[in-house]
Design a protein around this motif. Structure first.
Motif, mmCIF file in Angstrom:
data_model
loop_
_atom_site.group_PDB
_atom_site.id
_atom_site.type_symbol
_atom_site.label_atom_id
_atom_site.label_comp_id
_atom_site.label_asym_id
_atom_site.label_seq_id
_atom_site.Cartn_x
_atom_site.Cartn_y
_atom_site.Cartn_z
ATOM 1 N N SER A 269 -5.954 -4.204 -4.568
ATOM 2 C CA SER A 269 -5.344 -4.609 -5.833
ATOM 3 C C SER A 269 -4.346 -3.567 -6.281
ATOM 4 O O SER A 269 -4.496 -2.386 -6.012
ATOM 5 C CB SER A 269 -6.432 -4.774 -6.905
ATOM 6 N N GLU B 230 -1.060 -13.842 -1.554
ATOM 7 C CA GLU B 230 -2.170 -13.524 -2.450
ATOM 8 C C GLU B 230 -2.083 -12.089 -2.946
ATOM 9 O O GLU B 230 -2.297 -11.808 -4.128
ATOM 10 C CB GLU B 230 -3.497 -13.751 -1.723
ATOM 11 N N LYS B 231 -1.759 -11.196 -2.042
ATOM 12 C CA LYS B 231 -1.695 -9.779 -2.397
ATOM 13 C C LYS B 231 -0.621 -9.489 -3.442
ATOM 14 O O LYS B 231 -0.834 -8.686 -4.356
ATOM 15 C CB LYS B 231 -1.415 -8.937 -1.144
ATOM 16 N N TYR B 232 0.524 -10.174 -3.339
ATOM 17 C CA TYR B 232 1.646 -9.897 -4.222
ATOM 18 C C TYR B 232 1.929 -11.033 -5.216
ATOM 19 O O TYR B 232 3.042 -11.151 -5.721
ATOM 20 C CB TYR B 232 2.895 -9.578 -3.392
ATOM 21 N N ASN B 233 0.922 -11.842 -5.458
ATOM 22 C CA ASN B 233 1.026 -12.902 -6.464
ATOM 23 C C ASN B 233 2.207 -13.823 -6.186
ATOM 24 O O ASN B 233 2.997 -14.153 -7.077
ATOM 25 C CB ASN B 233 1.145 -12.284 -7.864
ATOM 26 N N ARG B 234 2.314 -14.272 -4.952
ATOM 27 C CA ARG B 234 3.362 -15.206 -4.545
ATOM 28 C C ARG B 234 2.728 -16.392 -3.798
ATOM 29 O O ARG B 234 3.275 -16.878 -2.818
ATOM 30 C CB ARG B 234 4.387 -14.520 -3.638
ATOM 31 N N THR C 131 5.341 -4.019 -10.484
ATOM 32 C CA THR C 131 4.338 -5.034 -10.135
ATOM 33 C C THR C 131 4.065 -5.063 -8.648
ATOM 34 O O THR C 131 2.909 -5.076 -8.208
ATOM 35 C CB THR C 131 4.813 -6.424 -10.597
ATOM 36 N N ASP C 132 5.129 -5.119 -7.851
ATOM 37 C CA ASP C 132 4.978 -5.316 -6.419
ATOM 38 C C ASP C 132 4.840 -4.015 -5.635
ATOM 39 O O ASP C 132 4.336 -4.017 -4.518
ATOM 40 C CB ASP C 132 6.184 -6.093 -5.874
#
Length: 316
Positions: A34, A158-162, A56-57
């Protein structure tokens, strides 16, 4: 002597594969991690959108062309890109180049203070120790097959909210596969020999290689049945005995030189004239940008072109 030749060919192949392109105390290998919530004060509320994305990323570096294209489709920014003769997405124009995937410029990479360095599983043995010694966080993506690539896309999404972008990419390919399965239903499966050319020689691709995986998905039967490896060395006498209906030739590293090499080999070595595929003019040179040595986002288009080679009657 044969073992020595095989070793040399495999080393050449790894160089081709490389050109095609945590908390900082351990190398991350396909593990979930996370991102810490960015610590912002009231004075920092006016930061630019780009700065917000970086917070964020994270500071992400991509070390292969295929991974760079995936990150572009996921709408993720990078701070470093691979050195390559191929065109990279406009999004990453003017970013620093970090060298070849097999031998990246670690001094430059460390200066960029990455939170994640993206590489591929086929190069683990070449870069993992260096990444560990320099406390470089790294993620290894499996691009050895279409399935592996799309699992990697979903993982990064999933890891980078994409996830929305990731699902869109995967669904588009699955729809294409469904269309192709309908087109080839009931057709006889052709036997296919896949050759991977590198300057000076060639290897034979198994079903576990990327293009071998595409051939399987297109309904073809690979004449090289060896398991556990992607490419093997083989003599022409054994290959001729497999009597392939179709021969696919992949040219990598120096494509024009490799195609010339193939043409001379097929003309000067008489045994090729005894191959059914050669006699029936069913030998095809695969375009490098579509048929890479590892999986890439051109997979759907490559599959569409492949079925026309395997089933000429489907040509529009």
């Amino acid at each position: 002597m044969k073992n020595k030749l095989s070793y040399i060919l495999i080393m050449i192949l790894l160089i081709v594969l490389a050109g095609c392109g945590t908390d900082g105390k351990s190398t991350e290998v396909d593990s979930q991690s996370s991102q810490d919530d960015p610590q912002t004060s009231t004075e920092e509320v006016d930061v630019t959108e780009k700065a917000n994305k970086l917070e964020t990323d994270g500071q992400i570096i991509s070390t292969t062309v295929a991974l760079t294209e995936i990150m572009d489709e996921l709408e993720l920014d990078l701070v470093g890109i691979p050195t390559s003769y191929k065109d990279l997405p406009e999004r990453y124009k003017d970013l620093p180049e970090v060298g070849l995937a097999m031998d990246p410029d670690m001094e430059l990479i460390l200066s960029l203070k990455p939170t994640d360095v993206l590489t591929v599983t086929t190069l683990t043995s070449y870069v993992e120790e260096t990444f560990k010694q320099t406390d470089t966080p790294a993620t290894y993506i499996d691009l050895e097959s279409v399935e592996g690539m799309y699992e990697g896309i979903q993982y990064l999404g999933e890891k980078y909210n994409r996830m929305e972008q990731a699902e869109e990419m995967v669904n588009a390919f699955e729809e294409k596969v469904t269309e192709i399965e309908a087109k080839i239903e009931g057709k006889e499966s052709p036997k296919v020999l896949i050759l991977l050319g590198v300057p000076g020689s060639y290897l034979v691709a198994t079903e576990e290689s990327y293009v071998g995986d595409l051939v399987r998905r297109a309904g073809g039967v690979n004449t090289m049945e060896q398991k556990g490896v992607e490419y093997v060395a083989a003599n022409t006498e054994n290959l001729q005995q497999s009597n392939p209906d179709i021969i696919l030739r992949m040219a990598h590293g120096m494509p024009e030189e490799v195609v010339d090499m193939f043409n001379k080999e097929f003309k000067q070595n008489d045994i090729w004239s005894h191959f059914k595929a050669v006699q029936n003019d069913r030998v095809y040179d695969l375009e490098e940008t579509l048929f890479g040595s590892t999986a890439n986002l051109a997979a759907a288009q490559a599959l569409e072109e492949l079925i026309v080679m395997l089933y000429p009657e489907l040509a529009e």
